[in-house]
Design an enzyme around this catalytic site. Structure first.
Site, PDB file in Angstrom:
ATOM      1  N   SER A 144      14.145   7.952  45.860  1.00  0.00           N
ATOM      2  CA  SER A 144      15.377   7.915  45.076  1.00  0.00           C
ATOM      3  C   SER A 144      16.551   7.616  46.002  1.00  0.00           C
ATOM      4  CB  SER A 144      15.588   9.273  44.399  1.00  0.00           C
ATOM      5  OG  SER A 144      16.866   9.381  43.824  1.00  0.00           O
ATOM      6  N   TYR A 157      16.305  18.375  42.491  1.00  0.00           N
ATOM      7  CA  TYR A 157      15.855  16.978  42.498  1.00  0.00           C
ATOM      8  C   TYR A 157      16.115  16.348  43.858  1.00  0.00           C
ATOM      9  CZ  TYR A 157      15.197  12.174  40.835  1.00  0.00           C
ATOM     10  OH  TYR A 157      14.754  10.879  40.657  1.00  0.00           O
TER      11      TYR A 157
END
Length: 252
Positions: A144, A157
């Protein structure tokens, strides 16, 4: 010609019910791979299977709760039993929870870490062992932009995606000698369910686009070429790499 074909290969993709996972499962299938698609519930990948089959590809589906370690190991074993081996493992399954760090529920922290990093490790460990024994294999993790930055109100996250980057390098170091390549794709700001809150925030969305040289949000299909490259023989000397597909976001 450089060999990007996946003919005769068996791929296993988690989180394949929609969004990025669906797009990447379709990309691998249309490049010749037999694709085992996994989702969190029975029937979750029905649409993905229909899309693959409509393009002339071959696929089947499995399901498991990625937050349940025992279920994840069984999922890996079930996937291996279908063809006897897995050539390509794509760890895409993931989840996100948004809350300020001061109020972030610890149960949600544990769930995000279990789904995003624990499952990727367990799947890589179980399937990677067989790749090492066979002397070949490709593992692709989905990282990410938050593998590089901290983000806002997504501490779990962010921690999980930093961990994915580290795990990718750690496994590449151990398994490269056995002709197993472990890499990651770091998607930029892609239009998916996970980013819907950002898309809906006009101010934040405008700020994001202003930093992207491509001047747009990415689409799931924008990641297809990177996945096929990392899954194919074209990337046999690429290992431990995190490939950003971000429209130039990190360049700013």
């Amino acid at each position: 010609m450089v060999n990007f074909s996946l003919e005769g290969k068996t791929a296993f993709v988690t989180g394949a019910s929609r969004g990025i996972g669906q797009a990447l499962a379709l990309a691998l299938a249309t490049s010749g791979a037999f694709v085992i698609c996994a989702s969190s519930r029975p029937g979750g990948c029905d649409e993905t299977l229909r899309k693959i089959q409509s393009e002339g590809g071959q696929a089947m589906a499995l399901d498991a709760d990625l937050a349940d370690a025992d279920a994840v190991v069984k999922l890996a074993e079930d996937a291996l039993s279908i063809k006897g081996h897995i050539d390509i493992l794509l760890n895409n399954g993931g989840t996100i929870f948004r809350a300020p760090a001061t109020d972030f529920p610890f149960d949600e922290w544990k769930n995000v870490l279990a789904v995003n990093i624990d499952s990727a490790f367990l799947l890589s460990q179980t399937i990677g062992k067989t790749m090492v024994e066979r002397g070949q294999g490709k593992i692709i993790n989905i990282a990410s932009m938050l593998s590089y930055t901290g983000g806002i109100t997504v501490p779990a996250y962010t921690a999980s995606k930093h961990a994915i980057a580290g795990l990718t390098k750690a496994l590449a170091n151990e398994w490269g000698q056995y002709n197993v390549q472990v890499n990651a794709i770091a998607p930029g700001y892609i239009k998916t369910d996970n980013t819907q809150a950002l898309q809906d925030d006009e101010t934040r969305s405008a700020e994001i686009c202003a930093r992207i040289p491509a001047n747009r949000w990415g689409e799931s299909d924008d990641l297809a070429g990177a996945a096929v490259f990392l899954a194919s023989a074209a990337s046999n000397y690429v290992n431990g790499h995190i490939l950003a597909v971000d429209g130039g976001f990190l360049a700013r």
